[in-house]
Scaffold this motif. Structure first.
Motif, PDB file in Angstrom:
ATOM      1  N   ASP A 190       0.810  -1.218   0.000  1.00 19.76           N
ATOM      2  CA  ASP A 190       0.000   0.000   0.000  1.00 19.76           C
ATOM      3  C   ASP A 190       0.845   1.272   0.000  1.00 19.76           C
ATOM      4  O   ASP A 190       0.309   2.375   0.096  1.00 19.76           O
ATOM      5  CB  ASP A 190      -0.928   0.001   1.222  1.00 19.76           C
ATOM      6  N   ALA A 191       2.170   1.147  -0.115  1.00 20.75           N
ATOM      7  CA  ALA A 191       3.046   2.324  -0.134  1.00 20.75           C
ATOM      8  C   ALA A 191       2.881   3.075  -1.458  1.00 20.75           C
ATOM      9  O   ALA A 191       2.515   2.481  -2.478  1.00 20.75           O
ATOM     10  CB  ALA A 191       4.497   1.904   0.052  1.00 20.75           C
ATOM     11  N   PRO A 192       3.140   4.386  -1.476  1.00 16.40           N
ATOM     12  CA  PRO A 192       3.055   5.162  -2.720  1.00 16.40           C
ATOM     13  C   PRO A 192       3.970   4.591  -3.800  1.00 16.40           C
ATOM     14  O   PRO A 192       5.004   3.986  -3.515  1.00 16.40           O
ATOM     15  CB  PRO A 192       3.521   6.557  -2.287  1.00 16.40           C
ATOM     16  N   ALA A 193       3.568   4.802  -5.046  1.00 10.40           N
ATOM     17  CA  ALA A 193       4.339   4.243  -6.163  1.00 10.40           C
ATOM     18  C   ALA A 193       5.765   4.766  -6.198  1.00 10.40           C
ATOM     19  O   ALA A 193       6.689   4.055  -6.608  1.00 10.40           O
ATOM     20  CB  ALA A 193       3.620   4.562  -7.474  1.00 10.40           C
ATOM     21  N   SER A 194       5.976   6.005  -5.768  1.00 10.31           N
ATOM     22  CA  SER A 194       7.328   6.579  -5.805  1.00 10.31           C
ATOM     23  C   SER A 194       8.296   5.825  -4.899  1.00 10.31           C
ATOM     24  O   SER A 194       9.507   5.831  -5.128  1.00 10.31           O
ATOM     25  CB  SER A 194       7.292   8.049  -5.393  1.00 10.31           C
ATOM     26  N   LEU A 195       7.772   5.151  -3.852  1.00 13.00           N
ATOM     27  CA  LEU A 195       8.660   4.426  -2.946  1.00 13.00           C
ATOM     28  C   LEU A 195       9.238   3.169  -3.578  1.00 13.00           C
ATOM     29  O   LEU A 195      10.262   2.666  -3.119  1.00 13.00           O
ATOM     30  CB  LEU A 195       7.904   4.063  -1.665  1.00 13.00           C
ATOM     31  N   ALA A 196       8.602   2.658  -4.614  1.00 13.13           N
ATOM     32  CA  ALA A 196       9.175   1.503  -5.311  1.00 13.13           C
ATOM     33  C   ALA A 196      10.502   1.896  -5.961  1.00 13.13           C
ATOM     34  O   ALA A 196      11.475   1.130  -5.933  1.00 13.13           O
ATOM     35  CB  ALA A 196       8.196   0.977  -6.356  1.00 13.13           C
ATOM     36  N   GLU A 197      10.570   3.090  -6.533  1.00 10.01           N
ATOM     37  CA  GLU A 197      11.823   3.573  -7.116  1.00 10.01           C
ATOM     38  C   GLU A 197      12.854   3.845  -6.019  1.00 10.01           C
ATOM     39  O   GLU A 197      14.054   3.604  -6.209  1.00 10.01           O
ATOM     40  CB  GLU A 197      11.561   4.839  -7.918  1.00 10.01           C
ATOM     41  N   THR A 198      12.389   4.348  -4.884  1.00  5.82           N
ATOM     42  CA  THR A 198      13.310   4.581  -3.765  1.00  5.82           C
ATOM     43  C   THR A 198      13.906   3.270  -3.282  1.00  5.82           C
ATOM     44  O   THR A 198      15.107   3.184  -3.001  1.00  5.82           O
ATOM     45  CB  THR A 198      12.562   5.273  -2.610  1.00  5.82           C
ATOM     46  N   ALA A 199      13.077   2.217  -3.191  1.00  5.40           N
ATOM     47  CA  ALA A 199      13.576   0.906  -2.771  1.00  5.40           C
ATOM     48  C   ALA A 199      14.630   0.383  -3.735  1.00  5.40           C
ATOM     49  O   ALA A 199      15.644  -0.192  -3.318  1.00  5.40           O
ATOM     50  CB  ALA A 199      12.408  -0.082  -2.658  1.00  5.40           C
ATOM     51  N   ALA A 200      14.399   0.575  -5.035  1.00  2.00           N
ATOM     52  CA  ALA A 200      15.376   0.128  -6.036  1.00  2.00           C
ATOM     53  C   ALA A 200      16.685   0.896  -5.910  1.00  2.00           C
ATOM     54  O   ALA A 200      17.774   0.314  -6.028  1.00  2.00           O
ATOM     55  CB  ALA A 200      14.791   0.298  -7.434  1.00  2.00           C
ATOM     56  N   ALA A 201      16.583   2.205  -5.658  1.00  2.00           N
ATOM     57  CA  ALA A 201      17.798   3.013  -5.492  1.00  2.00           C
ATOM     58  C   ALA A 201      18.558   2.590  -4.240  1.00  2.00           C
ATOM     59  O   ALA A 201      19.791   2.502  -4.245  1.00  2.00           O
ATOM     60  CB  ALA A 201      17.429   4.494  -5.420  1.00  2.00           C
ATOM     61  N   HIS A 202      17.847   2.326  -3.151  1.00  2.00           N
ATOM     62  CA  HIS A 202      18.503   1.870  -1.924  1.00  2.00           C
ATOM     63  C   HIS A 202      19.178   0.520  -2.144  1.00  2.00           C
ATOM     64  O   HIS A 202      20.291   0.283  -1.651  1.00  2.00           O
ATOM     65  CB  HIS A 202      17.467   1.749  -0.804  1.00  2.00           C
ATOM     66  N   SER A 203      18.523  -0.367  -2.877  1.00  2.00           N
ATOM     67  CA  SER A 203      19.094  -1.686  -3.156  1.00  2.00           C
ATOM     68  C   SER A 203      20.417  -1.559  -3.908  1.00  2.00           C
ATOM     69  O   SER A 203      21.401  -2.247  -3.601  1.00  2.00           O
ATOM     70  CB  SER A 203      18.101  -2.510  -3.974  1.00  2.00           C
ATOM     71  N   ASP A 204      20.455  -0.671  -4.874  1.00  2.00           N
ATOM     72  CA  ASP A 204      21.687  -0.464  -5.645  1.00  2.00           C
ATOM     73  C   ASP A 204      22.795   0.100  -4.758  1.00  2.00           C
ATOM     74  O   ASP A 204      23.960  -0.294  -4.871  1.00  2.00           O
ATOM     75  CB  ASP A 204      21.400   0.486  -6.806  1.00  2.00           C
ATOM     76  N   LEU A 205      22.425   1.017  -3.850  1.00  2.00           N
ATOM     77  CA  LEU A 205      23.431   1.624  -2.978  1.00  2.00           C
ATOM     78  C   LEU A 205      23.991   0.610  -1.989  1.00  2.00           C
ATOM     79  O   LEU A 205      25.184   0.626  -1.678  1.00  2.00           O
ATOM     80  CB  LEU A 205      22.803   2.805  -2.228  1.00  2.00           C
ATOM     81  N   PHE A 206      23.150  -0.294  -1.478  1.00  2.00           N
ATOM     82  CA  PHE A 206      23.621  -1.324  -0.558  1.00  2.00           C
ATOM     83  C   PHE A 206      24.686  -2.210  -1.206  1.00  2.00           C
ATOM     84  O   PHE A 206      25.576  -2.729  -0.523  1.00  2.00           O
ATOM     85  CB  PHE A 206      22.463  -2.209  -0.096  1.00  2.00           C
ATOM     86  N   ARG A 207      24.603  -2.412  -2.525  1.00  2.00           N
ATOM     87  CA  ARG A 207      25.568  -3.265  -3.226  1.00  2.00           C
ATOM     88  C   ARG A 207      26.928  -2.582  -3.385  1.00  2.00           C
ATOM     89  O   ARG A 207      27.944  -3.257  -3.537  1.00  2.00           O
ATOM     90  CB  ARG A 207      25.040  -3.637  -4.618  1.00  2.00           C
ATOM     91  N   ARG A 208      26.948  -1.251  -3.359  1.00  2.00           N
ATOM     92  CA  ARG A 208      28.166  -0.527  -3.689  1.00  2.00           C
ATOM     93  C   ARG A 208      28.831   0.180  -2.510  1.00  2.00           C
ATOM     94  O   ARG A 208      30.021   0.499  -2.569  1.00  2.00           O
ATOM     95  CB  ARG A 208      27.872   0.520  -4.769  1.00  2.00           C
ATOM     96  N   VAL A 209      28.054   0.440  -1.455  1.00  2.00           N
ATOM     97  CA  VAL A 209      28.541   1.290  -0.370  1.00  2.00           C
ATOM     98  C   VAL A 209      28.389   0.548   0.954  1.00  2.00           C
ATOM     99  O   VAL A 209      27.466  -0.260   1.120  1.00  2.00           O
ATOM    100  CB  VAL A 209      27.742   2.616  -0.333  1.00  2.00           C
ATOM    101  N   ALA A 210      29.293   0.816   1.882  1.00  2.00           N
ATOM    102  CA  ALA A 210      29.209   0.221   3.213  1.00  2.00           C
ATOM    103  C   ALA A 210      27.845   0.524   3.832  1.00  2.00           C
ATOM    104  O   ALA A 210      27.246   1.579   3.593  1.00  2.00           O
ATOM    105  CB  ALA A 210      30.324   0.767   4.107  1.00  2.00           C
ATOM    106  N   LEU A 211      27.359  -0.390   4.658  1.00  2.00           N
ATOM    107  CA  LEU A 211      25.997  -0.336   5.176  1.00  2.00           C
ATOM    108  C   LEU A 211      25.712   0.979   5.904  1.00  2.00           C
ATOM    109  O   LEU A 211      24.706   1.651   5.641  1.00  2.00           O
ATOM    110  CB  LEU A 211      25.776  -1.524   6.117  1.00  2.00           C
ATOM    111  N   HIS A 212      26.575   1.375   6.826  1.00  2.00           N
ATOM    112  CA  HIS A 212      26.326   2.596   7.590  1.00  2.00           C
ATOM    113  C   HIS A 212      26.458   3.847   6.728  1.00  2.00           C
ATOM    114  O   HIS A 212      25.787   4.851   6.973  1.00  2.00           O
ATOM    115  CB  HIS A 212      27.278   2.671   8.793  1.00  2.00           C
ATOM    116  N   LYS A 213      27.306   3.787   5.703  1.00  2.00           N
ATOM    117  CA  LYS A 213      27.422   4.935   4.791  1.00  2.00           C
ATOM    118  C   LYS A 213      26.178   5.069   3.925  1.00  2.00           C
ATOM    119  O   LYS A 213      25.759   6.183   3.595  1.00  2.00           O
ATOM    120  CB  LYS A 213      28.670   4.787   3.920  1.00  2.00           C
TER     121      LYS A 213
END
Length: 310
Positions: A271-294
């Motif tokens: 039920d989250a807004p559609a824009s949050l799906a793109e945010t989740a994808a961006a966060h997923s990409d960042l987790f692969r490249r950057v240290a967790l706390h960063k």
């Protein structure tokens, strides 16, 4: 190019496309306009962070290459010295008629000299050691991004066959498998691989600890992790328009010699807004490249700028 300029140009380009669509007469609801602005700002910030991380990685890589070259030169010099000393010692004592069958004493002295040379080489790579009456004791120091973490000890017996006498390596590190593969044939490789495993584990644990200590207000519930810290599962909140939405994260570190995940899953509620799906994808990409706390520090900065926007 200054850090972040590539991300800003991308954001300006996206903003131009959005204005073009508006001029063509495409209608946007107020919610859609704000969501699009949020997306543009988030992408600009993430692009700036990515550019900065890339520049840091390039500088780090250059330093590591220089260190490797320095170690190789020292290794070659030490090997040459060991060879000369071995030849001189054999010349004084006399060599048996068959050069393929050196005396037991010559072999033992050569092993001792080789171990001493190896200790000097490894000292600069976080591995130190000292000779003991029955062999050699190594100390492997771990660190992550310049922060010293823990040290582990390994006591080896160097008789007819090299054996592990005692150690402080955690039970979940595959020490037996590494020893079976390298200990008898290439002790340098054995220590290097073991050091990679220990440093990667220490890095993963350090990131998880930093996440809990510095972003406990963002974490919902308890961060779940196994002993090896190669599987992390947790929930965190994302703020949008004075509302919070839960994100679920699963990080799998398939490469045990790496401190970044190989598989990332970030999901939000249906039920989250559609824009949050793109945010989740961006966060997923960042987790692969950057240290967790960063990565979380980047999220917090981006959301702070969005929430504070007029």
């Amino acid at each position: 190019m200054e850090p972040g300029q590539g991300g800003l140009r991308s954001a300006f380009s996206l903003a131009g496309e959005w204005r073009g669509k508006m001029e063509e007469g495409k209608a946007y609801s107020p919610d859609g306009v704000f969501a699009h602005l949020e997306m543009l700002e988030a992408r600009a910030h993430e692009a700036a962070v990515k550019q900065e991380e890339m520049e840091e990685q390039e500088e780090k890589l250059a330093r590591l290459k220089a260190r490797v070259q320095e170690l190789r030169l020292q290794r070659d010099e030490l090997r040459a010295k060991v060879d000369l000393q071995q030849k001189g010692q054999l010349g004084k004592e006399g060599v048996v008629s068959d050069p393929a069958q050196p005396s037991a004493r010559a072999v033992l002295e050569w092993k001792i000299k080789s171990v001493k040379a190896m200790l000097q080489i490894f000292y600069l790579t976080g591995i130190s050691g000292k000779l003991t009456k029955r062999g050699v004791c190594f100390c492997i120091s771990t660190a992550y991004e310049g922060t010293y973490l823990d040290s582990y000890h390994l006591d080896l017996l160097t008789k007819a066959e090299v054996q592990i006498h005692r150690h402080s390596v955690p039970v979940f590190i595959p020490l037996e498998q590494i020893a079976k593969k390298y200990l008898q044939t290439d002790i340098r490789r054995f220590l290097s691989v073991l050091s990679d495993h220990l440093n990667a584990y220490a890095g993963r644990r350090y990131q998880a600890d930093q996440l809990q200590d510095r972003f406990s207000d963002r974490i919902e519930g308890t961060l779940q992790r196994n002993s090896l810290c190669n599987l992390l599962v947790f929930n965190y909140n994302v703020s949008r328009k004075s509302k919070t939405f839960p994100f679920n994260v699963r990080l799998l570190y398939g490469d045990l010699c790496c401190s970044l995940p190989t598989e990332v899953t970030v999901s939000c509620t249906p039920d989250a807004p559609a824009s949050l799906a793109e945010t989740a994808a961006a966060h997923s990409d960042l987790f692969r490249r950057v240290a967790l706390h960063k990565a979380f520090r980047s999220f917090s900065s981006a959301e702070g700028s969005v929430d504070g926007a007029p």
